[in-house]
Design an enzyme around this catalytic site. Structure first.
Site, mmCIF file in Angstrom:
data_model
loop_
_atom_site.group_PDB
_atom_site.id
_atom_site.type_symbol
_atom_site.label_atom_id
_atom_site.label_comp_id
_atom_site.label_asym_id
_atom_site.label_seq_id
_atom_site.Cartn_x
_atom_site.Cartn_y
_atom_site.Cartn_z
ATOM 1 N N HIS A 58 0.866 -1.179 0.000
ATOM 2 C CA HIS A 58 0.000 0.000 0.000
ATOM 3 C C HIS A 58 0.901 1.226 0.000
ATOM 4 O O HIS A 58 2.040 1.191 0.481
ATOM 5 C CB HIS A 58 -0.866 -0.039 1.268
ATOM 6 C CG HIS A 58 -1.917 1.009 1.351
ATOM 7 N ND1 HIS A 58 -1.646 2.327 1.679
ATOM 8 C CD2 HIS A 58 -3.267 0.946 1.185
ATOM 9 C CE1 HIS A 58 -2.768 3.017 1.708
ATOM 10 N NE2 HIS A 58 -3.774 2.209 1.414
ATOM 11 N N ASP A 66 3.182 -4.232 7.918
ATOM 12 C CA ASP A 66 1.906 -3.536 7.776
ATOM 13 C C ASP A 66 0.809 -4.581 7.922
ATOM 14 O O ASP A 66 0.562 -5.372 7.014
ATOM 15 C CB ASP A 66 1.847 -2.853 6.406
ATOM 16 C CG ASP A 66 0.469 -2.273 6.078
ATOM 17 O OD1 ASP A 66 -0.467 -2.451 6.870
ATOM 18 O OD2 ASP A 66 0.346 -1.664 4.998
ATOM 19 N N GLN A 101 -4.505 -5.200 6.938
ATOM 20 C CA GLN A 101 -5.477 -6.117 6.340
ATOM 21 C C GLN A 101 -5.420 -7.513 6.946
ATOM 22 O O GLN A 101 -6.152 -8.407 6.514
ATOM 23 C CB GLN A 101 -5.237 -6.213 4.827
ATOM 24 C CG GLN A 101 -5.380 -4.893 4.087
ATOM 25 C CD GLN A 101 -6.803 -4.374 4.072
ATOM 26 O OE1 GLN A 101 -7.760 -5.112 4.287
ATOM 27 N NE2 GLN A 101 -6.949 -3.080 3.831
ATOM 28 N N LYS A 106 -10.223 -0.748 10.325
ATOM 29 C CA LYS A 106 -10.258 -1.951 9.490
ATOM 30 C C LYS A 106 -10.793 -3.152 10.267
ATOM 31 O O LYS A 106 -11.213 -4.147 9.665
ATOM 32 C CB LYS A 106 -8.854 -2.300 8.997
ATOM 33 C CG LYS A 106 -8.116 -1.177 8.282
ATOM 34 C CD LYS A 106 -8.584 -0.966 6.873
ATOM 35 C CE LYS A 106 -7.633 -0.023 6.153
ATOM 36 N NZ LYS A 106 -8.114 0.349 4.817
ATOM 37 N N CYS A 120 -4.715 2.596 -3.702
ATOM 38 C CA CYS A 120 -3.466 3.089 -3.094
ATOM 39 C C CYS A 120 -2.360 2.042 -3.229
ATOM 40 O O CYS A 120 -1.566 1.823 -2.309
ATOM 41 C CB CYS A 120 -3.670 3.461 -1.635
ATOM 42 S SG CYS A 120 -4.754 4.879 -1.391
#
Length: 407
Positions: A124, A201, A204, A227, A365
């Site tokens: 991302h 990261d 998700q 999220k 993104c």
């Protein structure tokens, strides 16, 4: 089979019980932001009605309650990701701020001209741009682990890219544009073998399956509350304490100090060193409520539901004439990106919206991913624990209507 009744779960999310454009709402955009269960909404209302006050400094009862709730949320996060210590949990605005924090503290201290930052092609922008900015500031070099045509990382390239000049590896756990699950534990093992720290990261990932930062072995792990069914404006940076202890502050202001004179500032201990100013108190309370909601369902059950529904949705979408999946990794989670014939994704999304179906269209993104697959954008349906096979069936019917419009 998953260990919860998805139809019962849906009743916990009041926003899903509505019609849009005269159709029952089908929400398939949770990778952008997830909906909120009533338990989170109630926690926010309860905090505002009974406990709202600033934290850490007050001696009155409301401040004491607010501080207890805020620090209790930190412990809830620690338990959820299995960090060793609450001092390893830093509250931030979201994944983006967490990554910027690491880039501008750890990065500015340890990365200089000629050094290398290693990321992947499926990141991302939040895990690309902060490192590009750092490289521009310091003269460091940004290097990239490529992906193949399935959307999987080319692991054969990793060892050659991890060099004596590599100062950090930053990698997504789950690609928001492809759904690919990266082999984070293996990447961390390879990086640590060469003394290289790892940032993950996890925006998700934490919503779809259990995350254990000690098992992964990473040095930093970042994720966002919105999220994972919590409020916006709150997120977490996990950092191994020895890493955080050695990092300078990110921002200056109240509560990140022990003492201030006109001649000298003594900074607070971690994690408060990185939490300047009044924090997002209600955000932390809402995030803790979201975590408790997930824990009550059981993250293994959530993961099982994700696998089952993803398999069903993949097969269902592949039956649509002219549809091409973008991202077919063997290990995926929660995301289906696709092209439909020669129809622009924005047109696909607009027509689906008329049917009450919410998906995401665009580059997500993740423009380097789009460039790799030679597409300007994709249509993306993203799944969550409240989605059902009926949602998928509605999407398939909607896609057939899109094809009818363009015949």
């Amino acid at each position: 089979m998953s260990g919860f009744d998805v139809n019962q779960v849906r009743k916990d999310f009041p926003i899903l019980d509505q019609e849009v454009r005269g159709r029952p709402l089908v929400y398939l955009d949770s990778a952008a932001t997830a909906q909120k269960p009533q338990a989170v909404i109630d926690a926010l209302v309860r905090f505002y009605q009974h406990d709202n006050a600033n934290v850490h400094r007050g001696v009155h009862v409301l401040s004491e309650r607010a501080t207890e709730a805020y620090e209790g949320a930190r412990e809830t996060v620690r338990r959820f990701i299995n960090a060793r210590d609450v001092k390893e949990v830093v509250f931030v605005r979201g994944t983006t701020e967490a990554i910027n924090l690491v880039a501008q503290t750890y990065g500015r201290k340890h990365i200089g001209a000629g050094d290398e930052v290693l990321i992947t092609q499926m990141e991302h922008h939040a895990n690309i741009v902060p490192w590009r900015m750092l490289c521009e500031q310091t003269g460091a070099v940004l290097k990239v682990i490529p992906v193949d045509d399935r959307g999987e990382l080319v692991l054969d390239a990793v060892d050659a890219l991890l060099t004596e000049r590599t100062r950090i590896l930053a990698v997504t756990h789950v690609s928001n544009a492809l759904g690919t699950v990266a082999p984070v534990k293996e990447l961390t093992r390879r990086a640590h073998a060469k003394g290289i720290p790892v940032l993950v990261d996890g925006a998700q990932a934490v919503t779809h399956f259990p995350v254990d930062v000690q098992d992964l072995g990473c040095d930093f792990y970042a994720f966002s509350g919105h999220k994972m069914f919590g409020p916006t404006g709150i997120g977490v940076l996990y950092g191994r304490k020895e890493r955080l202890d050695a990092m300078p502050p990110y921002q200056g202001g109240g509560d990140m100090i022990l003492s201030v004179t006109m001649e000298k500032v003594t900074y607070n201990r971690v994690p408060y060193r990185f939490e300047a100013g009044t924090p997002n108190l209600e955000g932390a309370v809402g995030l803790a409520a979201a975590i408790r909601y997930l824990e009550a369902l059981g993250m293994e059950n959530v993961a099982a539901h994700d696998r089952e529904l993803l398999a069903y949705a993949t097969q269902a979408l592949e039956s649509v004439p002219g549809l091409r999946m973008v991202g077919t990794a063997r290990e995926k989670s929660g995301v289906l990106s696709f092209m439909l014939a020669d129809i622009h994704p924005h047109d696909v999304g607009t027509i689906l919206d008329r049917e009450g179906i919410c998906i995401r269209t665009g580059h997500h993104c993740a423009q380097p991913v789009m460039q790799h697959f030679k597409v300007p954008a994709t249509s993306r349906a993203s799944l969550a624990l409240y989605n059902t096979r009926e949602d998928v069936d509605a999407l398939v019917r909607g896609l057939h209507k899109v094809l009818e419009v363009f015949q």
